[in-house]
Design an enzyme around this catalytic site. Structure first.
Site, short mmCIF file in Angstrom:
data_model
loop_
_atom_site.label_atom_id
_atom_site.label_comp_id
_atom_site.label_asym_id
_atom_site.label_seq_id
_atom_site.Cartn_x
_atom_site.Cartn_y
_atom_site.Cartn_z
N CYS A 170 35.22 38.32 43.58
CA CYS A 170 36.65 38.13 43.29
C CYS A 170 37.10 36.69 43.37
O CYS A 170 38.28 36.40 43.11
CB CYS A 170 37.48 39.01 44.22
SG CYS A 170 37.09 40.76 44.07
N HIS A 310 45.74 35.36 47.85
CA HIS A 310 44.85 36.39 47.32
C HIS A 310 45.58 37.72 47.37
O HIS A 310 45.57 38.47 46.41
CB HIS A 310 43.55 36.43 48.12
CG HIS A 310 42.56 37.42 47.61
ND1 HIS A 310 41.92 37.27 46.40
CD2 HIS A 310 42.11 38.60 48.13
CE1 HIS A 310 41.11 38.30 46.20
NE2 HIS A 310 41.21 39.12 47.23
N HIS A 347 44.61 43.74 40.50
CA HIS A 347 43.48 42.92 40.93
C HIS A 347 42.36 43.06 39.90
O HIS A 347 41.65 44.07 39.87
CB HIS A 347 43.01 43.38 42.30
CG HIS A 347 41.97 42.51 42.93
ND1 HIS A 347 41.39 41.45 42.29
CD2 HIS A 347 41.38 42.56 44.17
CE1 HIS A 347 40.50 40.87 43.09
NE2 HIS A 347 40.49 41.53 44.23
#
Length: 423
Positions: A170, A310, A347
């Protein structure tokens, strides 16, 4: 060695709720969410049946049938984002030295969607091991391998310098931009197309995250499912998309009369050597990435005007990240707005780091901080200013974007306003 200054001169975005930077920024500035029930396949058997999908038809964006057949969905996203970025930068790649141009793109899961689709074909829906290779599509190898992401973009724009695909979970999007930053700063290239793409909304990928209960099960209220930093958060919402930035040597950009959004002034990445999915509560590794990126930018933590978090919406990530930012910024952390656009666009795994950097560049251009949608109930362990529900005007000179990835990856990028003001 003298480090060259690195300018951002173009942005391209394919994101849920907003294909193209104007639509993308409108979604963020209005605090709207793009989450809905999955339509790309029937999700009835899944715990989490919601996602933030891109309303994307290849032919609407100049991609012909041959390209659509040859490239998986995530590569199609990248080609569209890269084309927008090059146009936005007013960059004529035919006038550039191809050996002095690079392409660095990131992805977490690559062509999983196409590979899964072809496995169903060749195995008769998984009913046989002696697969029938005659059923496989001729472009399968090119479609699913992650290397295709960067090579397809390089081929489209005639790039013959360093071409690489980055896969660090990620943080892939942040790391791809970070590696491109170093290539330009160290004089290896004059211009680099940098970003990431992923299309992970497929049965197998969704099932993987279901198995570890990382995704939100709020199927009855998709729009409010992603709740970063909120006390009632219960996992992230899967997304998809791509973003590409044009990075240039600042002097090269000035010589061709390019408009400059901002500069990439610092980057760092570290691993935690701790756990595949677990995070240390103290946030030491993320704090080290932040501190090192700030050092590279020659800035103190008190110079940061906004932190793009994040902010995945899992219990452990949001606590870990809050601790890391407080460790690096000290008391200034409490006076610094920090928000998560994952609350609006989901996400998208490897792509999200570059999508978030695009959001940061646009935030600096508009001098507006995007909000954290759906934040209503404070968590005592997450006690910073998360910009709840509404965008906020603010002077933005230096912006920090951070990322955390399964496998222990922790990365940070610093953006700074260029001399002479922002675009």
């Amino acid at each position: 060695m003298t480090r060259r200054r690195v300018a951002v001169t173009g942005i391209g975005v394919v994101a849920p709720g907003g294909i193209g930077t104007p639509q993308f920024w409108r979604l963020l500035s209005e605090g709207r969410t793009a989450t809905r029930r999955i339509s790309l396949f029937d999700p009835s058997g899944l715990r989490s049946q919601i996602a933030a999908e891109c309303d994307f038809e290849p032919s609407d964006h100049g991609l012909g049938l041959a390209t659509a057949q040859r490239c998986d969905r995530y590569v199609q996203f990248a080609l569209v984002a890269a084309s927008e970025a090059v146009r936005d930068a007013n960059l004529d790649m035919n006038r550039e030295d191809p050996w002095r141009a690079g392409a660095t793109l990131g992805t977490a899961v690559g062509g999983t969607t196409r590979l899964e689709h072809d496995y169903v074909l060749v195995s008769e829906r998984g009913s046989r091991w002696d697969v029938d290779d005659r059923r496989s599509e001729p472009h399968l190898e090119r479609a699913f391998t992650p290397a295709t992401l960067s090579s397809a973009v390089a081929e489209e724009f005639g790039v013959r310098g360093p071409v690489q695909t980055v896969s660090t979970g990620c943080t892939s999007g942040l790391d791809a931009v970070g590696y491109a930053y170093h290539a330009v700063a160290e004089g290896r290239v004059d211009v680099c197309l940098a970003g990431a793409a992923d299309s992970p909304i497929s049965p197998i990928t969704m099932a993987c995250f279901d198995a570890i209960k990382a995704t939100s099960p709020n199927n009855d209220d998709p729009a409010h499912a992603s709740r970063p930093f909120d006390a009632d958060r219960n996992g992230f919402v899967m997304g998809e998309g791509a973003a590409v930035l044009v990075l240039e040597d600042l002097e090269h950009a000035r010589a061709r009369g390019a408009d400059v959004y901002c500069e990439v002034s610092g980057y760092a990445t570290f691993g935690n050597a701790y756990h595949m999915t677990g995070l240390t509560k103290e946030g030491l590794e993320m704090a080290r990435a932040i501190d090192t990126a700030l050092d590279m930018a020659e800035l103190d933590g008190s110079a940061i005007d906004y932190v793009n978090a994040h902010g995945s919406g899992t219990q452990q990530n949001d606590r870990h990240e809050t601790a890391a930012v407080k460790r690096s910024l000290g008391e200034h952390a409490y006076a610094t707005p920090m928000s998560s656009i994952k609350s609006m666009v989901g996400h998208s795994l490897g792509a999200i780091g570059s999508i978030e950097l695009a959001a940061c560049v646009l935030a600096m251009a508009h001098q507006v901080v995007p909000p954290t949608a759906n934040y209503t109930t404070p968590d005592p362990e997450c006690d910073l200013d998360y910009v709840p529900r509404e965008a906020r005007e603010r002077t933005l000179r230096h912006v920090l974007s951070v990322g955390s990835g399964f496998g222990g990856f922790q990365s940070a990028v610093v953006l700074s306003g260029s001399e002479g003001g922002l675009r």
